[in-house]
Write a protein that holds these residues in place. Structure first.
Motif, short mmCIF file in Angstrom:
data_model
loop_
_atom_site.label_atom_id
_atom_site.label_comp_id
_atom_site.label_asym_id
_atom_site.label_seq_id
_atom_site.Cartn_x
_atom_site.Cartn_y
_atom_site.Cartn_z
N ASN A 237 0.82 -1.21 0.00
CA ASN A 237 0.00 0.00 0.00
C ASN A 237 0.86 1.26 0.00
N ARG A 238 1.98 1.23 0.71
CA ARG A 238 2.89 2.37 0.72
C ARG A 238 3.46 2.62 -0.68
N ILE A 239 3.80 1.54 -1.38
CA ILE A 239 4.33 1.68 -2.74
C ILE A 239 3.27 2.27 -3.66
N TYR A 240 2.02 1.76 -3.56
CA TYR A 240 0.93 2.32 -4.36
C TYR A 240 0.76 3.81 -4.07
N SER A 241 0.82 4.19 -2.82
CA SER A 241 0.67 5.58 -2.42
C SER A 241 1.78 6.44 -3.02
N ASN A 242 3.01 5.93 -2.97
CA ASN A 242 4.14 6.67 -3.55
C ASN A 242 3.99 6.82 -5.06
N ILE A 243 3.53 5.77 -5.73
CA ILE A 243 3.33 5.85 -7.17
C ILE A 243 2.29 6.91 -7.49
N ASN A 244 1.21 6.92 -6.73
CA ASN A 244 0.16 7.90 -6.93
C ASN A 244 0.69 9.32 -6.74
N GLU A 245 1.46 9.53 -5.69
CA GLU A 245 2.01 10.85 -5.40
C GLU A 245 2.96 11.31 -6.51
#
Length: 149
Positions: A31-39
């Motif tokens: 989830n952290r990786i997904y969040s970073n990709i989104n950002e």
């Protein structure tokens, strides 16, 4: 915790609680990786919009930009290449994050196979398709990026 994982794998099967904790940690990292990709994708889109707005202007135009928390004045001739460079660097970071996402998905799939955890949600084949599925807005941003690049 790493010590208990090593001991559990050496001495026998892991307890259900240890499996749950490890799985939860992996999903949290995913989830952290997904969040970073989104950002990062949002930042790339913002820079793309800024570039498209600034390109038609006269290169001698004075502009203001925020650098390390300070509002700086400069000419578009010097600022626009920096913006482009920042966008390219963010694209490289995005590629690295997508690779990390694939690695984490693979790691989770292997862990699920080893521990017989039922797969709740099928992992997407790549980050771009995952982000398209997450949000229509993000998908539109991706379309805008594809049109600009």
């Amino acid at each position: 915790m790493a010590r208990s994982r090593r001991n559990a794998t050496k001495s026998g099967p892991m307890s259900e609680q240890e499996i749950d904790n490890m799985y939860e940690a992996m999903m949290s990292e995913l989830n952290r990786i997904y969040s970073n990709i989104n950002e990062v994708m949002n930042q790339v889109v913002e820079l793309t919009v800024a570039i498209s707005a600034l390109q038609p202007l006269d290169p001698r135009t004075s502009v203001f930009c925020m650098i390390s928390g300070f509002l700086m004045r400069g000419h578009l001739l010097k600022i626009l290449p920096r913006i482009r460079q920042n966008r390219e660097e963010l694209k490289e970071i995005l590629v690295e994050l997508e690779a990390a996402l694939e690695d984490k998905n693979r790691e989770i799939a292997e862990f699920e196979a080893r521990t017989s955890i039922p797969r709740l949600v099928e992992a997407p084949s790549d980050a771009v398709s995952a982000l398209r599925g997450c949000s229509a807005v993000l998908w539109q941003f991706n379309l805008a990026l594809n049109m600009v690049f």
